[in-house]
Structures are given as structure tokens and as C-alpha cells.
Scaffold this motif. Structure first.
Motif, short mmCIF file in Angstrom:
data_model
loop_
_atom_site.label_atom_id
_atom_site.label_comp_id
_atom_site.label_asym_id
_atom_site.label_seq_id
_atom_site.Cartn_x
_atom_site.Cartn_y
_atom_site.Cartn_z
N MET A 1 0.78 -1.34 -0.03
CA MET A 1 0.17 -0.02 -0.12
C MET A 1 0.92 1.09 0.18
SD MET A 1 -3.07 -1.10 2.46
CE MET A 1 -1.91 -1.53 4.05
N TRP A 2 0.34 2.35 -0.64
CA TRP A 2 0.98 3.56 -0.56
C TRP A 2 0.25 4.58 0.00
CZ3 TRP A 2 5.87 3.67 -2.67
CH2 TRP A 2 6.12 2.54 -3.57
N ALA A 3 0.91 5.76 0.62
CA ALA A 3 0.05 6.80 0.99
C ALA A 3 0.92 7.87 0.80
CB ALA A 3 0.02 6.71 2.75
N LEU A 4 0.26 9.20 0.19
CA LEU A 4 0.86 10.42 -0.28
C LEU A 4 0.34 11.39 0.48
CD1 LEU A 4 2.89 11.04 -2.67
CD2 LEU A 4 0.60 11.58 -3.86
N GLY A 5 1.36 12.35 1.01
CA GLY A 5 1.04 13.46 1.68
C GLY A 5 1.66 14.83 1.26
N SER A 6 1.36 15.57 1.75
CA SER A 6 2.18 17.13 1.27
C SER A 6 2.60 17.81 2.42
CB SER A 6 1.00 17.97 0.59
OG SER A 6 -0.02 18.48 1.87
N PRO A 7 3.42 18.79 2.25
CA PRO A 7 3.98 19.56 3.38
C PRO A 7 3.18 20.09 4.01
CG PRO A 7 5.13 20.14 1.19
CD PRO A 7 3.84 19.14 0.70
N ASN A 8 2.83 20.28 5.29
CA ASN A 8 1.95 20.80 5.97
C ASN A 8 1.96 22.36 5.70
OD1 ASN A 8 -0.18 20.49 8.33
ND2 ASN A 8 1.16 21.81 9.52
N GLU A 9 2.94 22.89 5.66
CA GLU A 9 3.13 24.53 5.44
C GLU A 9 4.12 24.65 4.39
OE1 GLU A 9 4.25 25.99 9.16
OE2 GLU A 9 2.32 25.70 10.20
N ASP A 10 3.73 25.76 3.66
CA ASP A 10 4.46 26.29 2.58
C ASP A 10 4.62 25.44 1.44
OD1 ASP A 10 5.15 28.44 4.20
OD2 ASP A 10 6.80 27.37 5.16
N VAL A 11 5.72 25.29 0.69
CA VAL A 11 5.94 24.47 -0.61
C VAL A 11 6.86 23.80 -0.55
CG1 VAL A 11 6.37 24.71 -3.08
CG2 VAL A 11 5.09 26.52 -2.00
N GLY A 12 6.81 22.46 -0.78
CA GLY A 12 7.89 21.34 -0.77
C GLY A 12 7.65 20.12 -1.42
N GLN A 13 8.60 19.04 -1.18
CA GLN A 13 8.44 17.91 -1.99
C GLN A 13 7.46 16.97 -1.02
OE1 GLN A 13 10.36 17.01 -4.43
NE2 GLN A 13 9.84 14.94 -4.62
N VAL A 14 6.53 16.20 -1.75
CA VAL A 14 5.38 15.36 -1.42
C VAL A 14 6.04 14.33 -0.48
CG1 VAL A 14 3.91 15.88 -3.15
CG2 VAL A 14 5.38 13.82 -3.50
N LEU A 15 5.31 13.88 0.35
CA LEU A 15 5.96 12.77 1.32
C LEU A 15 5.31 11.59 0.95
CD1 LEU A 15 7.15 11.60 3.89
CD2 LEU A 15 5.03 12.13 4.95
N LEU A 16 6.02 10.43 0.75
CA LEU A 16 5.42 9.11 0.17
C LEU A 16 5.85 8.10 1.27
CD1 LEU A 16 3.76 7.69 -2.33
CD2 LEU A 16 6.28 7.03 -2.84
N LEU A 17 4.83 7.50 1.81
CA LEU A 17 4.96 6.45 2.74
C LEU A 17 4.63 4.84 2.06
CD1 LEU A 17 3.50 7.79 6.01
CD2 LEU A 17 5.83 7.75 5.17
N HIS A 18 5.42 3.92 2.37
CA HIS A 18 4.90 2.48 1.81
C HIS A 18 4.73 1.29 2.77
CE1 HIS A 18 5.94 -1.40 -0.42
NE2 HIS A 18 5.12 -0.97 -0.98
N PHE A 19 3.61 0.58 2.75
CA PHE A 19 3.41 -0.51 3.75
C PHE A 19 3.68 -1.83 2.86
CE2 PHE A 19 0.43 -3.61 5.67
CZ PHE A 19 0.90 -3.51 7.03
N ASP A 20 4.78 -2.67 3.59
CA ASP A 20 4.91 -3.78 2.98
C ASP A 20 4.66 -4.94 3.53
OD1 ASP A 20 6.27 -4.06 5.48
OD2 ASP A 20 8.21 -4.00 4.91
#
Length: 325
Positions: A1-20
Motif C-alpha cells: 500500500m502507498w500513502a501520499l502526503g503534502s508539506p503541512n506548510e509552505d511549498v515542498g516535496q511530497v511525502l510518500l509512505l509504503h506499507f510492505d
């Protein structure tokens, strides 16, 4: 499974989490930079298996990234007449059956190439129950920075040959709010569908917003829910203030109310095709009773397991993942 997130503030790289299958770990993300204030056009993430996942981002340009089991790689998209400000929606049934919608265009990936098609209305979300049962939803008016005045809900279906507009309920009740001229405003509600969940040919859900004129705030919005039973769309009871919605792992949907931010998702409800509503029990564990912000809900395909993702506040401020079984 994958979970995609954004910076909580301002502008930045997206956050990606993976469940194995055992634990969640942060994973190198595609080269997507995101503005935290632009939550309405968050990248679309879809996957069909360990070696097939896609991220579609709509920023200054429309971009696609594909996971092949080893790395994320950019994929060139055809011209879809993308207008910055529109949102992208995606769904995938198999590695050779992927749909992307943006604006009034849809694109289909057959495993080798993209085919672009014109849609009969503007779309924000797409979901597929089968290769010949693909639904896209949005609005009849072109999305604008401040919305589309007078836009009504639009639902479209791919039957394996072409996209067809399917009649949806309308709301043209004139507003009796008094405008700056001292007269009844008379404007009709602006309705836009933002999410669709297709379970089966005769069981499709659509969630969106109904905005009406408000003299003090300019507009006032509430959440609407509709259901397709194989013959017609109808309004369904739901919740007027929904922060996230998604499949429930059965035949219905889960709606998470904004009031769920305290008490551990205590305001999440399940809505069945017959209109019945069931409140889900509060979330157990460390985050119960803490303030949370739920941004997305989805079921693991073929199971009754549902995941909610978002943000938890307090001492352990950061990403939150909750699971229903």
C-alpha cells in the motif's frame, strides 16, 4: 500500500509512505513539488499491484510518474488541453487499464500508449467498476478560481465505446439572501461533484459540494451525496460537513465529518445503498481523543479493511494512518 502526503506548510516535496505488509516506511517520492495551501488539487495516486502504481500531479503542468517495482519514473503524457486550476483524477483496474481525467478530457493507458478522449462535461474524479463501467464526475460549468456560477452536477459513463453524459439531479432553487442592492439575490446553487466511488454497474456513489450565496461570506458550502442504482441518480442522506469520503469495503461509503477531529474519528459514518447510516466506533489506540485532520479514506480492494490518513496534532505532531477492520 502507498500513502501520499503534502508539506503541512509552505511549498515542498511530497511525502510518500509504503506499507510492505508489516510496517510503514518513508519511501523516496517522485519529483513532485507541492503547495500546502492547494489541497483541492492534490496529486492522484492509484496502484494495481507491487509493480504498478501511478502518481498524477496537476500544478503548472500536468505530470505523471510510474512505479515499476524498483523506481519511480516520469511518463510523458499526451496533450490534454490542461488549464492550471483544474484537478486531476485517476483510477486503475490493471496495469493496462488506467484512466486519467482532467478538465473536459480523459486519457486511457492500455499498457503501451495513451489515448485522449473529449468528455461531455468537466470532471474532477473517476472510478471504475469494470472495463466498460467507468464513471467520471464533476460539473457542467468550467472550473474557475472562484468556482463556476450556476454549475450543476455532471456524471459521465464510459461503456467501452464512448463517454456519455448521464442525467443527474439538479438544484435550481433561487437564493432569497438579500444582496448589496437590498434585493433577493436570486442566484441558484453551484453544485460540483468532487469524488466518485464505483462498486458495480448498479452501485455508484458521488460526493460533492453545494454552494449558495451568502451576503457576509460570499458563499456557503455543504456536502452532498448521490447514489446510482443502475437506473437513475438520487440524493442520499449523508453529512453536510465532510472532510473525507471513500469506499467502505462493502457496497457503501464512509463519510468522515469535520467534527471527527476530536474523539478519534468518532464522527465517521457508513452509508449503505438503501440510505441507512451507521456510526463507526471511535478509533482505539494512542491517537484517540486527540485532534486529527482526516484527508482521505479508502478500502483495501477485495476486503473490508479501510484506511484513513491525515494529520494528528499535539506532542507527536505528524502524519496519521488509522485502520478499520
Amino acid at each position: 500500500m502507498w500513502a501520499l502526503g503534502s508539506p503541512n506548510e509552505d511549498v515542498g516535496q511530497v511525502l510518500l509512505l509504503h506499507f510492505d505488509g508489516r510496517r510503514w516506511r518513508e519511501h523516496p517520492a517522485p519529483e513532485v513539488t507541492w503547495d500546502a495551501g492547494d489541497h483541492e488539487r492534490f496529486p492522484a495516486l492509484v496502484a494495481t499491484g507491487p509493480r504498478d502504481a501511478w502518481v498524477f500531479a496537476a500544478t503548472t503542468a500536468l505530470a505523471a510518474h510510474h512505479w515499476d517495482g524498483e523506481r519511480w519514473s516520469p511518463v510523458r503524457l499526451p496533450d490534454m488541453d490542461y488549464d492550471p486550476g483544474e484537478r486531476a483524477g485517476a483510477t486503475a483496474l490493471a496495469p493496462d487499464d488506467v484512466w486519467l481525467v482532467v478538465g473536459d478530457h480523459a486519457a486511457h493507458w492500455d499498457g503501451r500508449a495513451w489515448t485522449v478522449m473529449r468528455l461531455p462535461a468537466w470532471a474532477a474524479s473517476v472510478s471504475a467498476a469494470a472495463p466498460d463501467q467507468v464513471w467520471a464526475v464533476g460539473g457542467t460549468g468550467r472550473p474557475l478560481a472562484e468556482g463556476s456560477a450556476g454549475s450543476q452536477a455532471a456524471t459521465m459513463r464510459w461503456d467501452g465505446r464512448s463517454w456519455q453524459l448521464v442525467p443527474a439531479p439538479e438544484d435550481r432553487t433561487p437564493s432569497d439572501e438579500i444582496n448589496s442592492s437590498g434585493r433577493p439575490d436570486g442566484s441558484i446553487p453551484r453544485i460540483t461533484l468532487t469524488q466518485v466511488v464505483a462498486h458495480a454497474p448498479g452501485n455508484v456513489w458521488a460526493i460533492g459540494t453545494r454552494e449558495v450565496f451568502d451576503y457576509e461570506d460570499g458563499s456557503r458550502g455543504t456536502t452532498i451525496t448521490m447514489h446510482w442504482d443502475g437506473r437513475a441518480w438520487s440524493w442520499m442522506p449523508g453529512s453536510p460537513t465532510v472532510s473525507a469520503a471513500g469506499a467502505d469495503g462493502a457496497d457503501g461509503i464512509i463519510l468522515v465529518d469535520w467534527d471527527a477531529d476530536e474523539g478519534g474519528l468518532g464522527a465517521a459514518i457508513r452509508v449503505a445503498p438503501d440510505g441507512s447510516r451507521t456510526q463507526l466506533p471511535p478509533m482505539a489506540g494512542a491517537n484517540r481523543g486527540r485532534e486529527i485532520d482526516v484527508s482521505a479514506v479508502t478500502a483495501v480492494p477485495g476486503t473490508r479493511t479501510v484506511y484513513a490518513v491525515g494529520l494528528v496534532y499535539g506532542r507527536d505532531f505528524g502524519p496519521m494512518i488509522a485502520r478499520y477492520r
